[in-house]
Design a protein around this motif. Sequence first.
Motif, PDB file in Angstrom:
ATOM      1  N   GLY A  54      50.059  31.647  45.801  1.00  8.28           N
ATOM      2  CA  GLY A  54      49.909  31.206  47.182  1.00  8.28           C
ATOM      3  C   GLY A  54      49.455  32.313  48.124  1.00  8.28           C
ATOM      4  O   GLY A  54      49.011  32.043  49.240  1.00  8.28           O
ATOM      5  N   ASP A  55      49.531  33.567  47.677  1.00  8.65           N
ATOM      6  CA  ASP A  55      49.108  34.690  48.533  1.00  8.65           C
ATOM      7  C   ASP A  55      47.622  34.607  48.879  1.00  8.65           C
ATOM      8  O   ASP A  55      46.800  34.245  48.041  1.00  8.65           O
ATOM      9  N   ASP A  56      47.303  34.970  50.118  1.00 14.03           N
ATOM     10  CA  ASP A  56      45.891  35.143  50.495  1.00 14.03           C
ATOM     11  C   ASP A  56      45.417  36.478  49.949  1.00 14.03           C
ATOM     12  O   ASP A  56      46.019  37.515  50.233  1.00 14.03           O
ATOM     13  N   VAL A  57      44.355  36.445  49.160  1.00 11.57           N
ATOM     14  CA  VAL A  57      43.859  37.684  48.552  1.00 11.57           C
ATOM     15  C   VAL A  57      42.332  37.713  48.604  1.00 11.57           C
ATOM     16  O   VAL A  57      41.682  36.753  49.015  1.00 11.57           O
ATOM     17  N   VAL A  58      41.795  38.845  48.204  1.00  9.46           N
ATOM     18  CA  VAL A  58      40.350  39.011  48.121  1.00  9.46           C
ATOM     19  C   VAL A  58      40.015  39.455  46.705  1.00  9.46           C
ATOM     20  O   VAL A  58      40.639  40.393  46.191  1.00  9.46           O
ATOM     21  N   ALA A  59      39.079  38.761  46.069  1.00  4.88           N
ATOM     22  CA  ALA A  59      38.597  39.186  44.752  1.00  4.88           C
ATOM     23  C   ALA A  59      37.438  40.146  45.004  1.00  4.88           C
ATOM     24  O   ALA A  59      36.471  39.795  45.693  1.00  4.88           O
ATOM     25  N   ILE A  60      37.560  41.353  44.483  1.00  2.37           N
ATOM     26  CA  ILE A  60      36.600  42.421  44.793  1.00  2.37           C
ATOM     27  C   ILE A  60      35.840  42.826  43.531  1.00  2.37           C
ATOM     28  O   ILE A  60      36.461  43.148  42.514  1.00  2.37           O
ATOM     29  N   VAL A  61      34.522  42.817  43.603  1.00  2.93           N
ATOM     30  CA  VAL A  61      33.710  43.166  42.431  1.00  2.93           C
ATOM     31  C   VAL A  61      32.543  44.056  42.865  1.00  2.93           C
ATOM     32  O   VAL A  61      31.809  43.733  43.788  1.00  2.93           O
ATOM     33  N   LYS A  62      32.371  45.166  42.179  1.00  2.00           N
ATOM     34  CA  LYS A  62      31.250  46.065  42.419  1.00  2.00           C
ATOM     35  C   LYS A  62      29.967  45.403  41.901  1.00  2.00           C
ATOM     36  O   LYS A  62      29.965  44.796  40.817  1.00  2.00           O
ATOM     37  N   ALA A  63      28.871  45.565  42.627  1.00  2.00           N
ATOM     38  CA  ALA A  63      27.601  44.920  42.236  1.00  2.00           C
ATOM     39  C   ALA A  63      27.168  45.316  40.826  1.00  2.00           C
ATOM     40  O   ALA A  63      26.599  44.497  40.092  1.00  2.00           O
ATOM     41  N   SER A  64      27.464  46.546  40.422  1.00  2.00           N
ATOM     42  CA  SER A  64      27.024  46.975  39.089  1.00  2.00           C
ATOM     43  C   SER A  64      27.790  46.270  37.976  1.00  2.00           C
ATOM     44  O   SER A  64      27.434  46.387  36.808  1.00  2.00           O
ATOM     45  N   ASN A  65      28.841  45.533  38.331  1.00  2.00           N
ATOM     46  CA  ASN A  65      29.597  44.791  37.316  1.00  2.00           C
ATOM     47  C   ASN A  65      29.263  43.304  37.298  1.00  2.00           C
ATOM     48  O   ASN A  65      29.954  42.517  36.659  1.00  2.00           O
ATOM     49  N   VAL A  66      28.220  42.918  38.020  1.00  2.00           N
ATOM     50  CA  VAL A  66      27.794  41.511  38.013  1.00  2.00           C
ATOM     51  C   VAL A  66      26.521  41.397  37.173  1.00  2.00           C
ATOM     52  O   VAL A  66      25.518  42.052  37.455  1.00  2.00           O
ATOM     53  N   MET A  67      26.580  40.581  36.142  1.00  2.00           N
ATOM     54  CA  MET A  67      25.384  40.278  35.349  1.00  2.00           C
ATOM     55  C   MET A  67      24.755  38.996  35.867  1.00  2.00           C
ATOM     56  O   MET A  67      25.372  38.242  36.620  1.00  2.00           O
ATOM     57  N   VAL A  68      23.514  38.767  35.425  1.00  2.00           N
ATOM     58  CA  VAL A  68      22.819  37.555  35.849  1.00  2.00           C
ATOM     59  C   VAL A  68      22.423  36.774  34.601  1.00  2.00           C
ATOM     60  O   VAL A  68      21.865  37.339  33.654  1.00  2.00           O
TER      61      VAL A  68
END
Lengths: 68, 68, 68, 68, 68, 68
Positions: free
Chosen positions: F51-65
Amino acid sequence: MNISARNQLKGKVKELKKGPVSTEVVIDVNGSEVVSSITTASAESLNLSVGDDVVAIVKASNVMVGKE
Amino acid sequence: MNISARNQLKGKVKELKKGPVSTEVVIDVNGSEVVSSITTASAESLNLSVGDDVVAIVKASNVMVGKE
Amino acid sequence: MNISARNQLKGKVKELKKGPVSTEVVIDVNGSEVVSSITTASAESLNLSVGDDVVAIVKASNVMVGKE
Amino acid sequence: MNISARNQLKGKVKELKKGPVSTEVVIDVNGSEVVSSITTASAESLNLSVGDDVVAIVKASNVMVGKE
Amino acid sequence: MNISARNQLKGKVKELKKGPVSTEVVIDVNGSEVVSSITTASAESLNLSVGDDVVAIVKASNVMVGKE
Amino acid sequence: MNISARNQLKGKVKELKKGPVSTEVVIDVNGSEVVSSITTASAESLNLSVGDDVVAIVKASNVMVGKE
């Protein structure tokens, strides 16, 4: 072997928390704590123990920057 | 905001090397250098300049351990 | 130095593509290509050249699994 | 689906070590071992078993280079 | 191919910023922006263009959690 | 603190699966699930609860396409 990872911080193992698959390694680097999570198989293969001289290695692309 | 990343090292920006897409940020952490590679868009969005107080942030799963 | 990274594949540098900040290194590992992206400063600090014997190093937590 | 990850090595699952949250997958790639650490939920969702044909996938930015 | 990466967000390419080695891909996912940094060689190999339907793929171990 | 990570998705903790070393956090982001794997020590240090409000944080270099 020299490694391309730009960040190689020398320290001492301060604490090891072993789970069945993952192990947390707390490293004392000049009085600051650096925490690593590796596989338990790696920790055993390196024969890691509290007090060992180790190097915390981080690739530059895995370092984020925060600013107030 | 508090972040789950276990490693948050305070330092000062020592050098910025901007490319068209990637930027290298060299951070002085207590006399040691920590190097980060981020997107140039991020560097600009944070308005990073040499001398800024910053935090080098690394997730524990991205820290390897080396042992002699 | 022994490293906790579980994956260390021996090969030879086949190609280097240098940009101002990032460099792509293509490594021939037993006839397969493994591609690495590192900072240009790292590539220069290792003095990497085509033909060099190198090791491609990958932490287990950075390996995904695909299945048809 | 084609994926941007530059490294996609075909192999067979050789060993699975399941923990409550993380699972280690050992993949035989042409006689070499490639080790992956994924969530146990992923391993179950892919229904991974020893002997499965799989692909070890690694983004180029997660490959370091070591040189003697 | 099914992939172990737990996070696979469908979207459309909104912007491409190509550098000599790295390319930044901005993806519109339900009105939010997701940004990816891949090698330019990958972007060309996927023949990425603005407007393409794509999937942003992230391994769970690369997601941090922030909390106010 | 502002962070260089390009991807910061707001959501709510939907599920927590704690292991001895690793914890899986399932975050509901606008009806989609984003899954994070962090150390249990981090989850406890953030005092994460469903139930906590949170933010999912991801560095751009860890995103594949991925592209069909």
